[in-house]
Design a protein around this motif. Structure first.
Motif, PDB file in Angstrom:
ATOM      1  N   ALA A   3       0.331 -29.038 -14.610  1.00  0.00           N
ATOM      2  CA  ALA A   3      -0.218 -30.082 -13.747  1.00  0.00           C
ATOM      3  C   ALA A   3       0.695 -30.342 -12.554  1.00  0.00           C
ATOM      4  O   ALA A   3       0.224 -30.486 -11.419  1.00  0.00           O
ATOM      5  CB  ALA A   3      -0.439 -31.361 -14.546  1.00  0.00           C
ATOM      6  N   ALA A   4       1.999 -30.380 -12.791  1.00  0.00           N
ATOM      7  CA  ALA A   4       2.952 -30.629 -11.704  1.00  0.00           C
ATOM      8  C   ALA A   4       2.893 -29.507 -10.665  1.00  0.00           C
ATOM      9  O   ALA A   4       2.891 -29.765  -9.454  1.00  0.00           O
ATOM     10  CB  ALA A   4       4.360 -30.766 -12.274  1.00  0.00           C
ATOM     11  N   ASP A   6      -2.314 -31.322 -25.153  1.00  0.00           N
ATOM     12  CA  ASP A   6      -1.246 -31.433 -24.170  1.00  0.00           C
ATOM     13  C   ASP A   6      -0.171 -30.357 -24.301  1.00  0.00           C
ATOM     14  O   ASP A   6       0.823 -30.391 -23.590  1.00  0.00           O
ATOM     15  CB  ASP A   6      -0.605 -32.824 -24.262  1.00  0.00           C
ATOM     16  N   ARG A  26      -0.409 -29.922  -8.718  1.00  0.00           N
ATOM     17  CA  ARG A  26      -0.341 -31.040  -7.764  1.00  0.00           C
ATOM     18  C   ARG A  26       0.498 -30.655  -6.546  1.00  0.00           C
ATOM     19  O   ARG A  26       0.151 -30.993  -5.418  1.00  0.00           O
ATOM     20  CB  ARG A  26       0.253 -32.277  -8.439  1.00  0.00           C
ATOM     21  N   LEU A  39      -3.533 -32.279 -20.913  1.00  0.00           N
ATOM     22  CA  LEU A  39      -2.652 -32.315 -19.755  1.00  0.00           C
ATOM     23  C   LEU A  39      -1.334 -31.642 -20.114  1.00  0.00           C
ATOM     24  O   LEU A  39      -0.508 -32.209 -20.825  1.00  0.00           O
ATOM     25  CB  LEU A  39      -2.387 -33.757 -19.304  1.00  0.00           C
ATOM     26  N   ASP A  42       0.946 -26.220 -24.185  1.00  0.00           N
ATOM     27  CA  ASP A  42       0.579 -24.997 -23.474  1.00  0.00           C
ATOM     28  C   ASP A  42       0.227 -23.909 -24.485  1.00  0.00           C
ATOM     29  O   ASP A  42       1.069 -23.526 -25.307  1.00  0.00           O
ATOM     30  CB  ASP A  42       1.763 -24.561 -22.607  1.00  0.00           C
ATOM     31  N   GLU A  88       1.892 -30.879 -18.754  1.00  0.00           N
ATOM     32  CA  GLU A  88       2.602 -31.465 -17.614  1.00  0.00           C
ATOM     33  C   GLU A  88       3.186 -30.427 -16.663  1.00  0.00           C
ATOM     34  O   GLU A  88       3.094 -30.585 -15.444  1.00  0.00           O
ATOM     35  CB  GLU A  88       3.692 -32.423 -18.097  1.00  0.00           C
ATOM     36  N   SER A  89       3.762 -29.347 -17.174  1.00  0.00           N
ATOM     37  CA  SER A  89       4.364 -28.335 -16.287  1.00  0.00           C
ATOM     38  C   SER A  89       3.310 -27.675 -15.401  1.00  0.00           C
ATOM     39  O   SER A  89       3.543 -27.432 -14.210  1.00  0.00           O
ATOM     40  CB  SER A  89       5.112 -27.284 -17.100  1.00  0.00           C
TER      41      SER A  89
END
Length: 166
Positions: free
Chosen positions: A155-156, A39, A159, A150, A41, A152-153
């Motif tokens: 993935a956001a 998770d 999306r 994942l 980077d 998050e940065s």
């Protein structure tokens, strides 16, 4: 020497090449190490493993973990990029990084756990010999394993782009 400095050496056998200065500052839960690394980077924690002169290489040797930045099915038009289009015609072009060097990779044989809907930040483990042609990694199901993860940065952002496309 603390455990945080020993930790990267123990996971290097699995292909994780990490910047020990950065990793030593992380709060690492050794019982959940794999999930934690998946998770994060690689552009923040990764050490350089891919050669800068990838165009001059014909082979790289794993294990090494790379992070997906982008995936496109180059067998179909750009506006038809869906998981369903993968079933009709499929030739995935990936943009991957070790955290320092970014390169292209082609799915030379179908990677079961990778599709155009695979979220950027997902980690791939490359094992054995990986052929390189014109600076592009040729990924085979026999030498490439999807580890997940994942970031998050990433993935956001992905999306958000998917919503704009709909």
């Amino acid at each position: 020497m603390t455990d945080s400095f020993l930790l990267p050496k123990s996971i290097e056998r699995e292909g994780w090449h990490l910047n020990t200065d950065v990793v030593s500052r992380l709060v690492i839960d050794t019982t959940n190490l794999g999930k934690q690394l998946l998770d994060l980077d690689l552009r923040e924690i990764g050490a350089k493993t891919l050669p800068s002169d990838l165009r001059k290489q014909s082979l790289i040797t794993g294990p090494t973990v790379l992070q997906i930045l982008k995936i496109r099915n180059i067998a179909v038009p750009k506006d038809s990029q869906t998981d369903k289009s993968d079933r009709l015609a499929r030739l995935l072009k990936l943009t991957v990084t070790d955290g320092h060097t970014t390169c292209s990779a082609l799915e030379h044989s179908t990677l079961a756990d990778v599709s155009v809907d695979t979220i950027p930040g997902t980690k791939l483990q490359l094992n054995g010999n990986i052929r390189v042609q014109n600076g592009t990694l040729l990924l085979e199901s026999s030498n490439t394993r999807c580890l997940g993860g994942l970031v998050e940065s990433l993935a956001a952002k992905w999306r958000s782009g998917k919503l704009k496309d709909q």
